[in-house]
Motif scaffolding. Structure first.
Motif, mmCIF file in Angstrom:
data_model
loop_
_atom_site.group_PDB
_atom_site.id
_atom_site.type_symbol
_atom_site.label_atom_id
_atom_site.label_comp_id
_atom_site.label_asym_id
_atom_site.label_seq_id
_atom_site.Cartn_x
_atom_site.Cartn_y
_atom_site.Cartn_z
ATOM 1 N N TYR A 248 0.709 -1.446 0.108
ATOM 2 C CA TYR A 248 -0.185 -0.110 0.113
ATOM 3 C C TYR A 248 0.937 1.213 0.023
ATOM 4 O O TYR A 248 0.349 2.336 -0.457
ATOM 5 C CB TYR A 248 -1.045 0.138 1.310
ATOM 6 C CG TYR A 248 -1.903 1.105 1.048
ATOM 7 C CD1 TYR A 248 -2.711 1.341 0.097
ATOM 8 C CD2 TYR A 248 -1.705 2.048 2.266
ATOM 9 C CE1 TYR A 248 -3.825 2.370 0.250
ATOM 10 C CE2 TYR A 248 -2.778 2.953 2.099
ATOM 11 C CZ TYR A 248 -3.497 3.206 1.155
ATOM 12 O OH TYR A 248 -4.375 4.482 1.329
ATOM 13 N N GLU A 249 1.961 1.061 0.720
ATOM 14 C CA GLU A 249 2.983 2.599 0.541
ATOM 15 C C GLU A 249 3.267 3.063 -0.803
ATOM 16 O O GLU A 249 3.524 4.068 -1.116
ATOM 17 C CB GLU A 249 4.234 2.146 1.163
ATOM 18 C CG GLU A 249 4.235 1.682 2.634
ATOM 19 C CD GLU A 249 5.711 1.712 3.417
ATOM 20 O OE1 GLU A 249 6.496 1.728 2.916
ATOM 21 O OE2 GLU A 249 5.564 1.662 4.739
ATOM 22 N N VAL A 250 3.043 2.209 -1.943
ATOM 23 C CA VAL A 250 3.292 2.575 -3.323
ATOM 24 C C VAL A 250 2.352 3.517 -3.347
ATOM 25 O O VAL A 250 2.276 4.505 -4.259
ATOM 26 C CB VAL A 250 3.260 1.240 -4.366
ATOM 27 C CG1 VAL A 250 3.283 1.791 -5.830
ATOM 28 C CG2 VAL A 250 4.315 0.537 -3.943
ATOM 29 N N SER A 251 1.042 3.431 -3.012
ATOM 30 C CA SER A 251 -0.108 4.395 -3.433
ATOM 31 C C SER A 251 0.189 5.874 -2.673
ATOM 32 O O SER A 251 -0.417 6.823 -3.069
ATOM 33 C CB SER A 251 -1.288 3.933 -2.921
ATOM 34 O OG SER A 251 -1.488 3.895 -1.278
ATOM 35 N N LEU A 252 1.145 5.854 -1.631
ATOM 36 C CA LEU A 252 1.543 7.106 -1.151
ATOM 37 C C LEU A 252 2.180 8.216 -1.953
ATOM 38 O O LEU A 252 2.124 9.193 -1.931
ATOM 39 C CB LEU A 252 2.301 6.893 0.357
ATOM 40 C CG LEU A 252 1.545 5.925 1.354
ATOM 41 C CD1 LEU A 252 2.305 5.814 2.617
ATOM 42 C CD2 LEU A 252 0.152 6.830 1.711
#
Length: 305
Positions: A248-252
């Motif tokens: 999910y950190e990729v979406s940050l």
């Protein structure tokens, strides 16, 4: 631009993340071998117990008669897993949409399924098919005009959308957060893609003045966007959705934009001269209603997201 490209922002449902798990990785497969085992959780039965061979004399199409005589369907797939299309499971067997389709076609003919996973690139798959090493390729294989010059394609069984994974910070810095395609068309724009894929050809053809960075694999390309090494990467919506749902950190740091009027058609491929086999493959795909889009893949293969 010759035609208007409508970009829409892809939104993701966070609750899906907790319900989905990554497909486990496995060691590289050995040389061509009949697949005879199946994961416990899978609905596929690759053992093909109770298989009923069809006598060659019942067919008058030459290539199909040859297939029945040798009693096997050889399918080319990449060595590296491509979930949800084909992947090794925890017990070392295989699962996925391409495996399911290949098994169904083999069972239709009443022949053994043989999966060859020695190819390390799509180009190698293409060359092996053209040289007659396989009967067909089912390997998340995209239809392109260049490939169609040497092999023949079935009707698409999956339709994906070409997409851009854009670094949020760089998009804001260049003032193109609403329409990043404008910046990608500028000379020197830094764009990433994966070596030897149809998307490398797409990027080189459509962004001739860009600074194109070619990566060995998808994770390296995604990491380059996150780390601001490139402004954007070009691939399909499935690949970028998987990247975000797995981490999910990729979406940050990134946003996915899809190109509404550009499609990536995933097809079965056969060598030229195998039109009779292709007719049978098309009939199988149509009768069994294989016409997937991204949402269908997420629904049917949640373990791959």
């Amino acid at each position: 631009m010759n035609k208007k490209l409508l970009l829409t922002l892809v939104l993701f449902l966070i609750p899906l993340l907790s319900a989905c798990a990554s497909a486990p990785k496995a060691e590289s497969p050995a040389e061509t071998a009949e697949i005879a085992t199946i994961a416990l959780h899978s609905s596929l039965d690759l053992s093909q117990e109770g298989r009923q061979p069809i006598l060659p004399q019942e067919y008058d199409k030459p290539f199909v008669a040859e297939l029945l005589e040798k009693d096997s369907l050889v399918v080319g797939m990449l060595e590296e897993d491509r979930p949800p299309f084909f992947y090794h499971t925890g017990d070392g067997s295989m699962d996925g949409l391409d495996v399911e389709i290949s098994l169904g076609i083999a069972d239709t003919f009443g022949v053994k399924l043989v999966i060859d996973r020695t190819a390390r690139s799509n180009q190698e798959l293409y060359e092996n098919l053209a040289q007659g090493r396989y009967d067909m390729v089912a390997s998340k294989f995209s239809m392109t005009p260049e490939r169609a010059m040497g092999v023949s394609f079935s009707t698409p069984y999956v339709t994906l959308r070409q997409s851009f994974l854009v670094n949020k910070k760089l998009a804001a810095q260049y003032g193109v957060a609403d329409y990043p395609y404008d910046h990608m068309r500028e000379p020197g724009a830094v764009i990433g893609t994966v070596e030897g894929t149809s998307y490398e050809s797409f990027v080189r053809r459509n962004f001739p003045e860009a600074d194109i960075r070619v990566y060995e694999d998808i994770p390296s390309m995604v990491e380059a966007v996150v780390g601001e090494e490139v402004f954007a990467a070009v691939y399909d919506d499935l690949t970028f959705v998987q990247a975000i749902m797995k981490n999910y950190e990729v979406s940050l740091y990134t946003t996915i934009y899809t190109v509404e009027d550009l499609r990536d058609y995933i097809c079965v491929a056969v060598a030229d001269g195998s039109e009779d086999l292709l007719e049978c493959i098309n009939a199988y795909l149509m009768v069994n209603c294989y016409s997937y889009v991204l949402d269908d893949l997420i629904r049917d293969f949640p373990e791959c997201f």
